[in-house]
Write a protein that holds these residues in place. Structure first.
Motif, PDB file in Angstrom:
ATOM      1  N   LYS A 297       0.824  -1.213   0.000  1.00 18.19           N
ATOM      2  CA  LYS A 297       0.000   0.000   0.000  1.00 18.19           C
ATOM      3  C   LYS A 297       0.856   1.261   0.000  1.00 18.19           C
ATOM      4  CE  LYS A 297      -2.604  -1.264   3.553  1.00 18.19           C
ATOM      5  NZ  LYS A 297      -3.684  -1.189   4.588  1.00 18.19           N
ATOM      6  N   VAL A 298       1.936   1.248   0.780  1.00 17.53           N
ATOM      7  CA  VAL A 298       2.806   2.428   0.829  1.00 17.53           C
ATOM      8  C   VAL A 298       3.470   2.655  -0.518  1.00 17.53           C
ATOM      9  CG1 VAL A 298       4.863   3.422   1.900  1.00 17.53           C
ATOM     10  CG2 VAL A 298       3.177   2.235   3.313  1.00 17.53           C
ATOM     11  N   ASP A 309       3.049  16.226   1.651  1.00 20.50           N
ATOM     12  CA  ASP A 309       1.683  16.398   2.137  1.00 20.50           C
ATOM     13  C   ASP A 309       0.716  15.504   1.378  1.00 20.50           C
ATOM     14  OD1 ASP A 309       2.563  18.249   3.948  1.00 20.50           O
ATOM     15  OD2 ASP A 309       2.063  19.993   2.716  1.00 20.50           O
ATOM     16  N   ASP A 310       0.930  15.390   0.074  1.00 19.50           N
ATOM     17  CA  ASP A 310       0.094  14.514  -0.742  1.00 19.50           C
ATOM     18  C   ASP A 310       0.280  13.062  -0.324  1.00 19.50           C
ATOM     19  OD1 ASP A 310      -1.696  13.868  -2.834  1.00 19.50           O
ATOM     20  OD2 ASP A 310      -0.011  13.402  -4.156  1.00 19.50           O
ATOM     21  N   PHE A 311       1.509  12.690  -0.044  1.00 25.02           N
ATOM     22  CA  PHE A 311       1.844  11.342   0.404  1.00 25.02           C
ATOM     23  C   PHE A 311       1.126  11.020   1.714  1.00 25.02           C
ATOM     24  CE2 PHE A 311       5.168   8.663   2.644  1.00 25.02           C
ATOM     25  CZ  PHE A 311       4.858   7.483   1.969  1.00 25.02           C
ATOM     26  N   GLU A 317      -5.985   8.052   3.572  1.00 22.67           N
ATOM     27  CA  GLU A 317      -7.142   7.461   2.906  1.00 22.67           C
ATOM     28  C   GLU A 317      -7.071   5.940   2.913  1.00 22.67           C
ATOM     29  OE1 GLU A 317      -7.130   9.150  -0.962  1.00 22.67           O
ATOM     30  OE2 GLU A 317      -7.682  11.172  -0.296  1.00 22.67           O
ATOM     31  N   ARG A 318      -5.847   5.400   2.951  1.00 23.55           N
ATOM     32  CA  ARG A 318      -5.655   3.942   3.014  1.00 23.55           C
ATOM     33  C   ARG A 318      -5.605   3.442   4.457  1.00 23.55           C
ATOM     34  NH1 ARG A 318      -3.653   1.232  -1.473  1.00 23.55           N
ATOM     35  NH2 ARG A 318      -4.057   2.397  -3.383  1.00 23.55           N
ATOM     36  N   GLY A 334      13.715  10.101  10.780  1.00 22.30           N
ATOM     37  CA  GLY A 334      13.000   8.874  11.127  1.00 22.30           C
ATOM     38  C   GLY A 334      11.590   8.898  10.572  1.00 22.30           C
ATOM     39  N   VAL A 335      11.076   7.730  10.219  1.00 23.76           N
ATOM     40  CA  VAL A 335       9.711   7.640   9.697  1.00 23.76           C
ATOM     41  C   VAL A 335       9.131   6.297  10.127  1.00 23.76           C
ATOM     42  CG1 VAL A 335      10.519   6.717   7.485  1.00 23.76           C
ATOM     43  CG2 VAL A 335       8.241   7.730   7.642  1.00 23.76           C
ATOM     44  N   THR A 336       7.892   6.320  10.562  1.00 21.93           N
ATOM     45  CA  THR A 336       7.190   5.100  10.970  1.00 21.93           C
ATOM     46  C   THR A 336       5.796   5.105  10.371  1.00 21.93           C
ATOM     47  OG1 THR A 336       8.391   5.057  13.081  1.00 21.93           O
ATOM     48  CG2 THR A 336       6.416   3.700  12.926  1.00 21.93           C
ATOM     49  N   PHE A 337       5.397   3.963   9.834  1.00 22.96           N
ATOM     50  CA  PHE A 337       4.070   3.805   9.246  1.00 22.96           C
ATOM     51  C   PHE A 337       3.208   2.994  10.214  1.00 22.96           C
ATOM     52  CE2 PHE A 337       7.102   4.206   5.786  1.00 22.96           C
ATOM     53  CZ  PHE A 337       6.527   5.197   5.012  1.00 22.96           C
ATOM     54  N   VAL A 338       2.042   3.535  10.556  1.00 23.07           N
ATOM     55  CA  VAL A 338       1.105   2.849  11.448  1.00 23.07           C
ATOM     56  C   VAL A 338      -0.094   2.412  10.614  1.00 23.07           C
ATOM     57  CG1 VAL A 338      -0.291   2.994  13.536  1.00 23.07           C
ATOM     58  CG2 VAL A 338       1.864   4.274  13.379  1.00 23.07           C
ATOM     59  N   ASP A 339      -0.160   1.127  10.334  1.00 27.37           N
ATOM     60  CA  ASP A 339      -1.222   0.566   9.509  1.00 27.37           C
ATOM     61  C   ASP A 339      -2.356   0.105  10.419  1.00 27.37           C
ATOM     62  OD1 ASP A 339      -2.862  -0.870   7.793  1.00 27.37           O
ATOM     63  OD2 ASP A 339      -1.195  -1.697   6.636  1.00 27.37           O
ATOM     64  N   HIS A 340      -3.488   0.806  10.361  1.00 27.03           N
ATOM     65  CA  HIS A 340      -4.606   0.490  11.252  1.00 27.03           C
ATOM     66  C   HIS A 340      -5.435  -0.686  10.746  1.00 27.03           C
ATOM     67  CE1 HIS A 340      -3.759   4.091  13.578  1.00 27.03           C
ATOM     68  NE2 HIS A 340      -3.740   4.794  12.461  1.00 27.03           N
TER      69      HIS A 340
END
Length: 453
Positions: A297-298, A309-311, A317-318, A334-340
């Motif tokens: 998805k990412v 900002d678009d990212f 939305e996902r 640093g960057v972390t993705f939190v997939d709900h």
């Protein structure tokens, strides 16, 4: 009525906790058994501790002889001090502690008044009292007392899979009309304590639900989730009296990350918030996490995004939140993705180099000219798409590596294009297998020209 029982080793600690409430006029002593209570109603903690020790053996095998019990009626039950004392004495009698030394305290620091009981679970001979099925017996007793005195049935707040997690905040009114009319001399202090207690409950619920639902493998990933709900966790390591300690401290924050209440040690929230519990979740998550769904998805969103900002908006939305961490100079470190959807937090580097902090900083800080050809990030197909691809290959129609390919998503067919990431997409003349073969041959050639002695 809800009863909470804590079994511990520090008699002085339990007496001090309740005694401070009394001496700050946030509580009062309602009664006792075998313990001398000062006439002025103040709590002489040292003297009360000595009274308890008179009824306890100087030497004993019981390592945790102290029982600290709180009885919490339903908020709609309006009970007098005498009512509270009767409930407490009858509860202890039915539990088998009626002849033990004990002190009954009433706490008034929150609108829901309740009582605390400090007692010991060993007799004068040092023999431990019966604690078999203690919590089960306690539940039966509170039910009987509710029916006998026509009290509302109060249950512990249960957290279900559908319970929403909300942001922590100092919302609500923490005063009462009696205080506003000047009946209490410490109106501001009691309002502050109510506010702190309210925030503590919110933090505890947030930490408990995040730990129950989400998977994470590091403190950074843990904090990325907590931060979405205005909570932060820091490690606390050090040495006291020659002994090392390793703990956690939790902070309630505002939307800008500023602390809004007194820090809370993990022990004040519960075992679920402790260093041991969180480290255990790190280890268990390693076997349960599947990065593929989140990575797919990412990658799809990154290929379509024109700016940071678009990212962020398209990931939202996902149902994915992305948490960036910045240096003082504004650089992403640093960057972390939190997939709900998968209930997983993943640092960008876990998804791949192209999703790391450095790669995203390069991507969003240096936009290429529109005339440049846009390379793409390969996107792993979903499991159902992979099966379809296999059937197509068996029919002899599989595309070659140099052919243009499109990936199917819920929004239709499109070509993923990602400007400015040439290092992620090999050119069409590049063949990994041929390059590896060339390198192997060079190594063999060098070994073949070594002089022989």
């Amino acid at each position: 009525m809800v009863a909470k029982i804590s079994i511990g080793s520090s008699l002085y600690g339990a007496l001090c906790y309740n005694g401070e409430k009394v001496n700050k006029e946030n509580g009062r002593i309602l009664g006792s058994n075998k313990i001398i209570i000062p006439v002025d109603g103040r709590a002489d903690i040292g003297q009360m501790a000595e009274n308890f020790r008179l009824f306890m053996p100087k030497m004993g095998k019981t390592k945790k002889p102290v029982l600290h019990i709180s009885l919490n009626p339903h908020p709609d039950d309006r009970l007098s001090d005498q009512d509270f004392e009767i409930l407490a004495r009858e509860y202890l009698e039915k539990l088998g502690f009626g002849e033990q030394p004990y002190v009954i305290y009433k706490h008034m620091d929150i609108d829901r008044h309740h009582i605390h009981i400090v007692t010991v679970n060993v007799n004068e001979e040092g023999k431990r009292l019966n604690q078999d099925f203690l919590y089960r017996r306690s539940k039966k007793i509170t039910t009987e007392l509710e029916e006998k005195y026509n009290l509302h049935k109060a249950q512990r707040e249960k957290i279900s899979p559908d319970t929403p997690i909300t942001k922590v905040g100092p919302n609500g009114d923490f005063s009462c009309q009696r205080e506003q009319n000047g009946a209490c001399s410490n109106y501001a202090e009691r309002s502050r304590e109510r506010r702190e207690a309210h925030i503590k409950r919110q933090v505890a619920n947030t930490v408990k639900m995040v730990g129950m639902r989400y998977k994470f493998q590091s403190m950074g990933e843990y904090n990325a989730i907590l931060g979405l709900y205005n909570v932060r966790c820091d490690t606390a390591d050090g040495r006291v009296n020659g002994r090392e300690y390793h703990g956690l401290v939790y902070f309630a924050t505002d939307d800008n990350g500023n602390t809004i209440a007194t820090p809370l040690k993990a022990s004040r929230l519960g075992k679920f918030a402790s260093r041991t519990a969180i480290d255990g979740r790190f280890e268990r998550a390693k076997e349960k996490i599947d990065v593929a769904p989140t990575k797919r998805k990412v990658a799809e969103v990154l290929n379509q995004s024109d700016s940071k900002d678009d990212f962020v908006a398209k990931l939202k939305e996902r149902n994915i939140d992305v948490v960036f961490r910045y240096t003082d100079e504004g650089r992403i470190y640093g960057v972390t993705f939190v997939d709900h959807d998968t209930m997983t937090a993943l640092n960008g580097s876990r998804l791949g180099k192209e999703f790391s902090a450095n790669a995203l900083y390069a991507r969003f800080s240096q936009q290429p000219q529109p005339t440049e050809q846009a390379p793409i990030i390969p996107v792993a197909p979903a499991p159902e798409d992979a099966q379809q691809s296999q059937s197509t290959s068996s029919a002899g129609t599989a595309p070659t590596p140099t052919q243009s390919q499109s990936v199917h998503s819920d929004s239709g067919d499109y070509d993923f294009t990602l400007p400015g990431l040439d290092l992620f997409q090999p050119g069409q003349s590049f063949n990994p297998d041929e390059e590896e073969f060339r390198r192997r041959m060079q190594r063999k050639k060098k070994r073949g020209h070594r002089p022989k002695f």
